[in-house]
Design a protein around this motif. Sequence first.
Motif, short mmCIF file in Angstrom:
data_model
loop_
_atom_site.label_atom_id
_atom_site.label_comp_id
_atom_site.label_asym_id
_atom_site.label_seq_id
_atom_site.Cartn_x
_atom_site.Cartn_y
_atom_site.Cartn_z
N UNK A 1 2.60 2.06 -3.21
CA UNK A 1 1.62 2.22 -4.52
C UNK A 1 1.01 3.83 -4.33
N UNK A 2 0.94 4.04 -3.15
CA UNK A 2 0.50 5.42 -2.74
C UNK A 2 1.55 6.59 -3.20
N UNK B 1 0.70 -1.17 0.22
CA UNK B 1 -0.04 -0.05 -0.07
C UNK B 1 0.87 1.37 0.00
N UNK C 1 -1.43 -10.56 -1.20
CA UNK C 1 -0.52 -9.37 -1.71
C UNK C 1 -1.28 -8.80 -3.09
N UNK C 2 -1.21 -7.36 -3.12
CA UNK C 2 -1.97 -6.72 -4.38
C UNK C 2 -1.54 -7.57 -5.63
#
Lengths: 271, 103
Positions: free
Chosen positions: A149-150, A146, A191-192
Motif C-alpha cells: 500500500x505504501x 502495508x 488483513x487490511x
Amino acid sequence: MGKVVVVTSGKGGVGKTTSTAALGAALAQFGQNVVIVDFDVGLRNLDLVMGAERRVVYDFINVIQGVAKLPQALIRDKRLDKLALLPASQTRDKDALTEEGVLSVVTSLRKMFDWVICDSPAGIERGPTLAMRFADAAIIVTNPEVSSVRDSDRIIGILDAKTVRAERGERVEKHLLLTRYDQARAARGEMLSINDVLEILSTPLLGIVPESEEVLRASNLGSPVTFNSPGSAPARAYFDAARRLLGEDVEMTIPTEKPGLLGKLFGRRAA
Amino acid sequence: MNLLSLFKRRGSAPVARDRLQILLAYERSGGGSSDLLLVLREEILEVVRRHVEIDPERVAVRTDRGAKVSTLEVEIEVPNIVRVPSGGSRKKRVGLPAHRSAY
C-alpha cells in the motif's frame, strides 16, 4: 487510436505480470485487439507467463535500435488471435530503453491495437517511469499489505508528476486492482480490508482478485488465468475488471470459487 | 501468554491501517526531502558548539513522528567544566514539538 494502459505497483511480486496477462487476454476474449508489452528489460517474464518463451525472436530493444521491424517482434497468441505480445529484451543494458524509442514504439502500437497494456517493472527508476510515461490510464496493482500500500501511494504520486499527461496538465485515469485478497482474513481483522485500502489510497477500484491456487496453476502452464480456467474466481474478477475498463457498469463483487462436486456433497467450499 | 493476549492477537489490520495513515501523511507532505527535523538538529548542535566542544560520538538524536505532533530529542553530553561540584557529565536535553504544514 488505442488506449495505453500501464500496469504498475512500485513493489515487486504483487501480481503485475499475472494481471497484465489476465486482463490482456480477457479484453481479447471480448473481441478487442490487444497488445501486451513487457517493459522489464533484463528480467522479462511476460513471455513465460503467456507460454510464448520459445517463440521470442526479436524484442522491444531490437525494435528501438532498428534491428527488427515492429511487426517482426510482435508474437501473436496461438489461442487468441486478437492478442499479441511484445517481449522485453533479456540484455542487461537498461539504458537501451530510451524515451524517444519508447514513444515511437508506443505510437505505432496505438495505431495497430485497441489496447496497449504495458507491464511495468518494479521500482521507481528508469524502467517503471518509461513504462508509465505515455500512458492514458494506470492500473495500480496492490496487495492488502502495508508495504504494498505504501509503494502504491508512492507510485500514484509519480503518475501525477512524471507522465506526459500530467505534465500537460491532463489527468491519467487511475484504477486500483486489489489482488491476493482473502475475504475471510479481512473479516477477522487479520488483513487490511477493501475499505481500508480505498480510504488510504483514495483511488477508484477496478476489481478485487481473490487469493487463489488457480493463479499459480495458470502461470505454471503458461496460460492467462482467464483463458486457462475462465470459471475460476480470479478469472471472473479479471473479466469484471476488463468490462469496467471497457466502460461497462459492473457491480463490484469478490468472486468466490464455485463448489465442485465433492464440495457440494460435503457441503464445503472446494478451495 | 494469557487469554487476553490471545484475543489481542486477532485484529492486526487496524494497526496496519493506522500505521499507514500516519506514515503516508508524512510522506505525502514531502517528508524526508525538506526535513525540518534535520535542519533543527543541525542548528541546535551549532548553537551548543559555539559554547562547548562536542564529541560527535556523544550526541544522540531521536525522532518520533506522530499524527499531529513530531518530537525531536537531542541529547548532548557536555564535558565537565571546572565549577561542576560532583563527577559525571551534565546532559542537556531538548525536546521539541515540530510542526508540519501538512497537518
